[in-house]
Write a protein that holds these residues in place. Structure first.
Motif, PDB file in Angstrom:
ATOM      1  N   GLY A  95     104.071 -21.378 -66.259  1.00 24.76           N
ATOM      2  CA  GLY A  95     103.716 -22.782 -66.139  1.00 24.76           C
ATOM      3  C   GLY A  95     102.220 -23.023 -66.142  1.00 24.76           C
ATOM      4  N   PHE A  96     101.429 -21.987 -65.858  1.00 26.67           N
ATOM      5  CA  PHE A  96      99.965 -22.113 -65.861  1.00 26.67           C
ATOM      6  C   PHE A  96      99.360 -21.847 -67.234  1.00 26.67           C
ATOM      7  CE2 PHE A  96     100.728 -21.311 -61.342  1.00 26.67           C
ATOM      8  CZ  PHE A  96      99.877 -22.239 -60.756  1.00 26.67           C
ATOM      9  N   LEU A  97     100.194 -21.498 -68.204  1.00 20.85           N
ATOM     10  CA  LEU A  97      99.690 -21.008 -69.490  1.00 20.85           C
ATOM     11  C   LEU A  97      98.747 -22.013 -70.153  1.00 20.85           C
ATOM     12  CD1 LEU A  97     101.927 -19.215 -72.074  1.00 20.85           C
ATOM     13  CD2 LEU A  97     100.314 -20.926 -72.825  1.00 20.85           C
ATOM     14  N   VAL A  98      99.201 -23.231 -70.372  1.00 21.73           N
ATOM     15  CA  VAL A  98      98.384 -24.226 -71.077  1.00 21.73           C
ATOM     16  C   VAL A  98      97.185 -24.639 -70.232  1.00 21.73           C
ATOM     17  CG1 VAL A  98      98.374 -26.540 -72.088  1.00 21.73           C
ATOM     18  CG2 VAL A  98     100.350 -25.047 -72.417  1.00 21.73           C
ATOM     19  N   ALA A  99      97.391 -24.779 -68.924  1.00 25.76           N
ATOM     20  CA  ALA A  99      96.276 -25.148 -68.055  1.00 25.76           C
ATOM     21  C   ALA A  99      95.196 -24.072 -68.066  1.00 25.76           C
ATOM     22  CB  ALA A  99      96.780 -25.375 -66.628  1.00 25.76           C
ATOM     23  N   GLY A 121      93.142 -31.193 -67.522  1.00 27.15           N
ATOM     24  CA  GLY A 121      93.508 -31.651 -68.865  1.00 27.15           C
ATOM     25  C   GLY A 121      94.674 -30.863 -69.423  1.00 27.15           C
ATOM     26  N   GLY A 122      94.692 -29.543 -69.192  1.00 26.14           N
ATOM     27  CA  GLY A 122      95.809 -28.727 -69.655  1.00 26.14           C
ATOM     28  C   GLY A 122      97.109 -29.091 -68.961  1.00 26.14           C
ATOM     29  N   ALA A 123      97.038 -29.318 -67.649  1.00 27.12           N
ATOM     30  CA  ALA A 123      98.240 -29.731 -66.911  1.00 27.12           C
ATOM     31  C   ALA A 123      98.750 -31.083 -67.414  1.00 27.12           C
ATOM     32  CB  ALA A 123      97.934 -29.803 -65.414  1.00 27.12           C
ATOM     33  N   LEU A 124      97.810 -31.978 -67.721  1.00 22.46           N
ATOM     34  CA  LEU A 124      98.184 -33.294 -68.265  1.00 22.46           C
ATOM     35  C   LEU A 124      98.853 -33.136 -69.629  1.00 22.46           C
ATOM     36  CD1 LEU A 124      98.106 -36.380 -68.191  1.00 22.46           C
ATOM     37  CD2 LEU A 124      95.755 -36.263 -69.062  1.00 22.46           C
ATOM     38  N   SER A 125      98.353 -32.211 -70.440  1.00 16.82           N
ATOM     39  CA  SER A 125      98.947 -31.965 -71.759  1.00 16.82           C
ATOM     40  C   SER A 125     100.409 -31.555 -71.638  1.00 16.82           C
ATOM     41  CB  SER A 125      98.168 -30.879 -72.506  1.00 16.82           C
ATOM     42  OG  SER A 125      96.854 -31.302 -72.787  1.00 16.82           O
ATOM     43  N   VAL A 126     100.703 -30.698 -70.659  1.00 18.65           N
ATOM     44  CA  VAL A 126     102.079 -30.277 -70.427  1.00 18.65           C
ATOM     45  C   VAL A 126     102.924 -31.465 -69.975  1.00 18.65           C
ATOM     46  CG1 VAL A 126     103.583 -28.818 -69.024  1.00 18.65           C
ATOM     47  CG2 VAL A 126     101.427 -27.910 -69.905  1.00 18.65           C
ATOM     48  N   ALA A 127     102.365 -32.278 -69.078  1.00 19.93           N
ATOM     49  CA  ALA A 127     103.119 -33.400 -68.511  1.00 19.93           C
ATOM     50  C   ALA A 127     103.497 -34.428 -69.572  1.00 19.93           C
ATOM     51  CB  ALA A 127     102.304 -34.063 -67.403  1.00 19.93           C
ATOM     52  N   ILE A 128     102.637 -34.644 -70.562  1.00 12.37           N
ATOM     53  CA  ILE A 128     102.922 -35.669 -71.573  1.00 12.37           C
ATOM     54  C   ILE A 128     103.557 -35.081 -72.830  1.00 12.37           C
ATOM     55  CG2 ILE A 128     101.089 -37.169 -70.762  1.00 12.37           C
ATOM     56  CD1 ILE A 128      99.332 -36.248 -72.998  1.00 12.37           C
ATOM     57  N   GLY A 129     103.816 -33.754 -72.817  1.00 10.49           N
ATOM     58  CA  GLY A 129     104.522 -33.132 -73.929  1.00 10.49           C
ATOM     59  C   GLY A 129     103.645 -32.683 -75.076  1.00 10.49           C
ATOM     60  N   ALA A 130     102.312 -32.633 -74.869  1.00 11.73           N
ATOM     61  CA  ALA A 130     101.416 -32.226 -75.953  1.00 11.73           C
ATOM     62  C   ALA A 130     101.291 -30.716 -76.067  1.00 11.73           C
ATOM     63  CB  ALA A 130     100.030 -32.846 -75.752  1.00 11.73           C
ATOM     64  N   GLY A 131     101.757 -29.975 -75.073  1.00  8.63           N
ATOM     65  CA  GLY A 131     101.820 -28.522 -75.152  1.00  8.63           C
ATOM     66  C   GLY A 131     100.491 -27.845 -75.398  1.00  8.63           C
ATOM     67  N   PHE A 132     100.560 -26.688 -76.077  1.00  6.16           N
ATOM     68  CA  PHE A 132      99.338 -25.906 -76.255  1.00  6.16           C
ATOM     69  C   PHE A 132      98.369 -26.573 -77.235  1.00  6.16           C
ATOM     70  CE2 PHE A 132     101.535 -24.343 -79.993  1.00  6.16           C
ATOM     71  CZ  PHE A 132     100.524 -23.974 -80.873  1.00  6.16           C
ATOM     72  N   ILE A 133      98.872 -27.429 -78.139  1.00  6.37           N
ATOM     73  CA  ILE A 133      97.959 -28.168 -79.017  1.00  6.37           C
ATOM     74  C   ILE A 133      97.098 -29.106 -78.172  1.00  6.37           C
ATOM     75  CG2 ILE A 133      97.819 -29.877 -80.867  1.00  6.37           C
ATOM     76  CD1 ILE A 133     100.368 -28.697 -82.033  1.00  6.37           C
ATOM     77  N   GLY A 134      97.725 -29.809 -77.244  1.00 10.48           N
ATOM     78  CA  GLY A 134      96.973 -30.657 -76.330  1.00 10.48           C
ATOM     79  C   GLY A 134      96.025 -29.859 -75.457  1.00 10.48           C
ATOM     80  N   GLY A 135      96.463 -28.655 -75.035  1.00 15.53           N
ATOM     81  CA  GLY A 135      95.594 -27.804 -74.230  1.00 15.53           C
ATOM     82  C   GLY A 135      94.339 -27.389 -74.971  1.00 15.53           C
ATOM     83  N   LEU A 136      94.464 -27.096 -76.245  1.00 16.37           N
ATOM     84  CA  LEU A 136      93.281 -26.777 -77.056  1.00 16.37           C
ATOM     85  C   LEU A 136      92.330 -27.965 -77.111  1.00 16.37           C
ATOM     86  CD1 LEU A 136      94.932 -24.913 -80.070  1.00 16.37           C
ATOM     87  CD2 LEU A 136      93.299 -23.915 -78.467  1.00 16.37           C
ATOM     88  N   VAL A 137      92.893 -29.146 -77.335  1.00 15.77           N
ATOM     89  CA  VAL A 137      92.065 -30.353 -77.462  1.00 15.77           C
ATOM     90  C   VAL A 137      91.385 -30.682 -76.139  1.00 15.77           C
ATOM     91  CG1 VAL A 137      92.127 -32.841 -77.897  1.00 15.77           C
ATOM     92  CG2 VAL A 137      93.412 -31.287 -79.368  1.00 15.77           C
ATOM     93  N   THR A 138      92.147 -30.682 -75.032  1.00 12.85           N
ATOM     94  CA  THR A 138      91.543 -31.024 -73.741  1.00 12.85           C
ATOM     95  C   THR A 138      90.508 -29.992 -73.317  1.00 12.85           C
ATOM     96  OG1 THR A 138      93.378 -29.943 -72.570  1.00 12.85           O
ATOM     97  CG2 THR A 138      93.534 -32.325 -72.910  1.00 12.85           C
ATOM     98  N   GLY A 139      90.735 -28.713 -73.635  1.00 12.78           N
ATOM     99  CA  GLY A 139      89.758 -27.686 -73.293  1.00 12.78           C
ATOM    100  C   GLY A 139      88.449 -27.894 -74.016  1.00 12.78           C
ATOM    101  N   ILE A 140      88.536 -28.175 -75.315  1.00 10.77           N
ATOM    102  CA  ILE A 140      87.314 -28.392 -76.095  1.00 10.77           C
ATOM    103  C   ILE A 140      86.617 -29.676 -75.651  1.00 10.77           C
ATOM    104  CG2 ILE A 140      86.438 -28.886 -78.411  1.00 10.77           C
ATOM    105  CD1 ILE A 140      88.716 -27.048 -79.465  1.00 10.77           C
ATOM    106  N   LEU A 141      87.389 -30.754 -75.471  1.00 13.06           N
ATOM    107  CA  LEU A 141      86.792 -32.018 -75.022  1.00 13.06           C
ATOM    108  C   LEU A 141      86.116 -31.874 -73.660  1.00 13.06           C
ATOM    109  CD1 LEU A 141      89.401 -34.782 -75.971  1.00 13.06           C
ATOM    110  CD2 LEU A 141      87.086 -34.532 -76.851  1.00 13.06           C
TER     111      LEU A 141
END
Length: 381
Positions: A95-99, A121-141
């Motif tokens: 569960g911590f993977l994307v975060a 941001g990674g935890a938020l990506s998981v919550a809204i269903g954006a997964g690892f793609i969202g995690g990449l975006v939130t990490g860079i942002l």
């Protein structure tokens, strides 16, 4: 020399993947062990059993719904309880993977001030269903915003609060609002589309994906392309679908080919290699069996034009066969040592042997041709 932004972002993503891998390895292998002890259907009841039973109150076989049909777990008692504990621990770890990915990408760009915004941001990506793609975006942002804020020159009385309070607060607020208001839904839709495509893979499309993943795993042996394929596979494991397990098996099998192929080539034609390479070849047997692609790096560094194309050809064969045979792996690492989490294991082994033979044959032939040319030149001189 000033490093460009593209290179800096690439390095930050590599940092994120590197720090994420321990979460994947620990969580994934715990889940695999849970399956080995409690049966593969333990995943459907693991959290309930782990939280509601104990060593003094062992569970009977549990019922669960699958595809609208009521099913009963294959295990009960101590086996089911221990399996559920292991699977639950692994699930919480995964569960911590994307975060972790997002947090350490931000850390790679901005240092400590980026960690909290990246994780959130990674935890938020998981919550809204954006997964690892969202995690990449939130990490860079998060990393870029935090890095910009660290470049500001605040008053001396405020400077001490900037890295600990002000930058994490402002960065988290900005990235979080961007995800919730603008980016979250498009990224979630992209992730859903990707999952639907993977779930619907059959026949030629699955084999083509296996070839692509095999080529990526053997292109740079632990570099950015290899890590991108591995990230793609491990991020999908949390979905728990047949397609995601097949992708994981394909990536792991293809990544085992380069060290095994070089080990075989150094064994069969020792005279084509230096004493140091012969020694590396002996070690590469174990590294390959354990899915450590980096075991082939010394050979690729010394002779990239012969080694890398040969390894890619072998990886493509292994990837195609893995997909064609429907091999799935519920473990993210371990190679042959996590046999209990791979099904069918014989398909996994056949795919690896085929790719290893192709890669070893090609690299041996190419090196023999090179050696013959050197002898001809020496004789002419």
């Amino acid at each position: 020399m000033q490093v460009g932004w593209g290179k800096r972002i690439q390095q930050a993503v590599m940092t994120g993947v590197s720090y994420m891998i321990p979460f994947v390895a620990a969580g994934g292998l715990l889940i695999a062990l849970g399956f080995a002890v409690g049966g593969y259907d333990v995943a459907f009841v693991s959290n309930d059993v782990a939280l509601n039973y104990s060593l003094w109150n062992l569970p009977d076989a549990q019922t669960y719904m699958s595809g609208g049909v009521e099913m009963t777990t294959s295990a009960s008692g101590l086996a089911l309880y221990i399996g559920a504990l292991l699977a639950s621990l692994g699930g919480w770890g995964m569960g911590f993977l994307v975060a972790a990915l997002s947090g350490y990408i931000a850390f790679g760009l901005a240092g400590r001030p980026g960690i909290a915004p990246g994780f959130i941001g990674g935890a938020l990506s998981v919550a809204i269903g954006a997964g690892f793609i969202g995690g990449l975006v939130t990490g860079i942002l998060a990393g870029l915003v935090a890095l910009w804020l660290t470049s500001l020159k605040p008053p001396r009385w405020l400077a001490g609060l900037m890295p600990v309070v002000i930058i994490p607060l402002l960065t988290t607020m900005l990235v979080g609002l961007l995800m919730l208001l603008l980016l979250g839904r498009p990224l979630a839709a992209a992730m859903t589309g990707l999952q639907d495509w993977l779930t619907g893979m059959t026949g030629a499309s699955a084999v083509l994906l296996g070839i692509i993943l095999g080529l990526m795993m053997c292109f740079d042996l632990g570099g950015p392309v290899n890590k991108a394929a591995y990230l793609f596979a491990t991020a999908g494991l949390s979905q728990g679908t047949e397609a995601s397990w097949m992708i994981m098996a394909t990536v792991m099998a293809a990544g085992m080919v380069p060290p095994l192929a070089m080990a075989l080539s150094t064994t069969v034609r020792r005279n084509l290699y230096t004493p140091a390479e012969q020694e590396n070849g002996t070690t590469a047997w174990l590294l390959g069996a354990a899915f450590i692609s980096e075991g082939a790096i010394p050979f690729a560094a010394a002779d990239p034009l012969r080694v890398i194309p040969s390894m890619m050809a072998g990886g493509a064969v292994t990837g195609a066969l893995c997909m064609a045979l429907g091999v799935g792996s519920k473990a993210p690492h371990g190679g042959l040592f996590v046999f209990f989490a791979i099904d069918p294991f014989w398909g996994f082994v056949v795919s690896i042997i085929a790719g290893t033979l192709v890669a070893a044959l090609l690299v041996t032939v190419l090196k023999q041709i090179g050696a013959n040319k050197k002898k001809a030149v020496a004789a002419a001189a």
